[in-house]
Design an enzyme around this catalytic site. Structure first.
Site, mmCIF file in Angstrom:
data_model
loop_
_atom_site.group_PDB
_atom_site.id
_atom_site.type_symbol
_atom_site.label_atom_id
_atom_site.label_comp_id
_atom_site.label_asym_id
_atom_site.label_seq_id
_atom_site.Cartn_x
_atom_site.Cartn_y
_atom_site.Cartn_z
ATOM 1 N N VAL A 106 0.380 4.196 -2.700
ATOM 2 C CA VAL A 106 -0.229 5.475 -2.325
ATOM 3 C C VAL A 106 0.639 6.644 -2.781
ATOM 4 C CG1 VAL A 106 -0.825 6.940 -0.349
ATOM 5 C CG2 VAL A 106 -1.592 4.574 -0.417
ATOM 6 N N CYS A 158 0.817 -1.217 0.000
ATOM 7 C CA CYS A 158 0.000 0.000 0.000
ATOM 8 C C CYS A 158 0.851 1.267 0.000
ATOM 9 C CB CYS A 158 -0.911 0.022 1.219
ATOM 10 S SG CYS A 158 -2.132 -1.288 1.264
#
Length: 512
Positions: free
Chosen positions: A157, A153
């Site tokens: 991101v 993640c």
């Protein structure tokens, strides 16, 4: 303290029952600000009701115990099926520790994965330097033949570009220019572990097969297992293909990596599909996938870029195995050998022996889409009635396929498909509409404890039982294994319910 006696080391199941820990827990409760025990018991009882079920199914912003994992988990499973391949996760060490632990607990084998070890500064400025240094260290220390990179993640991101980072890493001399470094973007906040498997498989195949297209085929059949955690299934597929006389390439074969022999010497990369064979898979006659929803992008890529036909066959139960063998025979022109015909007969005989105990039994299950379809097909064959089917990582295509399968049999008429739901939803279902049997992974043990629904452990992960992953669920022998686990779970439960002398054991039930 008692646990300091090395001659009497206690397992954790016993350790925390000792007085010193019980006193510790009791003291801790004084500062927890917990509710009155009677209120807790009253509320727990209310959660078993239809009223609570309606509130439970109305929730939208909360997930409780989903039956899925995140993308990188699937990506690294795809990677270790190739010869000498080191999975590399571009993200934090904590994520990678979770992935390693998850697979090690299931397979009871060491699972090697490295990380770019991104921390706060990388989250602000980007993780390119971490990846460049990480590739150099991995190549130098672990001597892989290929490094397969996926993301977490954090990297997704902030928008890290793996293709650009890998190009810059090679320019910096981290790895040789010709060294294969396939990659896949695997953000954990979308999809699931089966999406990650698909993304990485496509990434590896597109990297290895670049400029490898020949004018003629190599006469082989490609097999893609999908997110497969039963080592016995890979070996069963190879055995069946050898009996039929099929020349094949398994994309990818992690059976030795995840079930390596104990010889006294550590081998970091046992087995795996040879990289040359994987590169030549572009020239095969056809590709068969044993799962649909963990190979969607890969099959689309093969059909479009390789111009190679693909198909999905799930060799689960009698019908599924029949379809697989018929497909192999049609593709190769080879007859189905007598040995497999006899195995089919033995499996049918076993199903007949147990059918009386299974007919009409209501079953709840949860798991990945392809696993659920295979199990549903098998349950319908034995006359059981799938009732509650929970698939957290569901989609409309899967639900339409499953509904068509259920509608093909009178035993599927009462089934309800709960796509996108979790195991806390399933708890409400089991309390309000009880069933005879629950099928799913180890996380179902809490449902078993709570609802007292007998649990058959099938799927991934299996943490609290040993060696189930070594068996096959594919083929006729796999059908016998599934039958064994299911029918004997029912008989075990029958014994538990008829255990009181002269009260519940009044039937002569030794012979069943």
């Amino acid at each position: 303290m008692a646990q300091n006696n090395i001659d009497r080391i206690k397992d954790h199941a016993e350790l925390f029952h000792q007085d010193e820990y019980q006193d510790l827990f009791a003291g801790k409760k004084q500062f927890e600000g917990g509710h009155d025990p009677d209120l807790v018991a009253q509320t727990a009882e209310w959660t078993k009701s239809w009223e609570y079920r309606e509130k439970n199914f109305a929730r939208e912003a909360l997930t409780v115990n989903p039956a899925k994992a995140c993308q990188p988990l699937g990506a690294i499973l795809a990677a270790v099926g190739f010869e000498g391949t080191l999975p590399f996760v571009h993200g934090s060490q904590g994520c990678v520790a979770y992935f390693r632990s998850h697979f090690t607990r299931h397979f009871k084998e060491p699972f090697s994965v490295v990380s770019s070890s991104m921390t706060e500064d990388a989250a602000v400025f980007g993780g390119q330097n971490n990846l460049i240094d990480g590739l150099a260290n991995s190549y130098s220390l672990y001597k892989p033949k290929m490094i397969a990179i996926c993301t977490t993640c954090m990297a997704e991101v902030i928008g890290d570009d793996l293709q650009a980072f890998i190009t810059n890493a090679k320019a910096a001399g981290s790895v040789p220019e010709e060294f294969p470094v396939p990659y896949a973007h695997t953000p954990s906040f979308v999809g699931s572990h089966i999406t990650g498997y698909d993304n990485m498989m496509k990434g590896i195949l597109s990297n290895l097969t670049k400029n490898q297209k020949a004018e003629t085929t190599n006469g082989k059949i490609n097999f893609i297992p999908g997110f497969e955690t039963y080592i016995g299934n890979l070996r069963e597929i190879k055995r069946i293909a050898s009996l039929v006389g099929v020349d094949y390439t398994l994309l990818a074969d992690n059976s030795d990596y995840l079930d390596s022999p104990n010889t006294g010497e550590y081998n970091m990369y046992p087995g795996g599909t040879p990289l040359e064979a994987a590169a030549d898979s572009i020239n095969a006659e056809a590709t068969i996938a044993f799962q649909s929803y963990s190979t969607t992008k890969t099959r689309e890529y093969i059909e479009k870029d390789w111009q190679q036909p693909t198909s999905v066959v799930r060799p689960v139960g009698i019908r599924g195995t029949d379809e697989f063998l018929i497909k192999l025979s049609a593709l190769t022109g080879k007859p189905i050998p007598k040995e497999l015909e006899e195995e089919r007969g033995r499996a049918v005989d076993a199903l007949t022996d147990s059918q009386a105990w299974l007919h009409g039994k209501k079953v709840a299950m949860y798991g990945d889409p392809d696993l659920v379809i295979g199990l549903t097909q098998f349950l319908l064959e034995i006359g059981a009635e799938p009732t509650h089917i929970v698939v957290t990582n569901s989609n409309e295509v899967f639900e339409a396929e499953l509904r068509a399968l259920l509608d093909s049999s009178p035993f599927g008429a009462g089934a309800t498909i709960w796509g996108g739901k979790d195991l806390w939803h399933l708890r409400s279902l089991l309390f309000t509409e009880p069933v005879d049997l629950l099928i799913g992974n180890s996380y179902g043990k809490y449902l078993w404890r709570d609802t007292h629904t007998p649990l058959v452990r099938i799927g991934y992960p299996i943490f609290d039982r040993h060696h189930l992953h070594r068996y096959a669920t594919y083929g006729y022998q796999g059908a016998i294994n599934l039958l064994n686990w299911i029918v004997n779970t029912l008989l075990d439960e029958l014994d538990r319910n008829t255990i009181i002398p002269a009260k519940t054991d009044i039937s002569y039930d030794l012979i069943r």
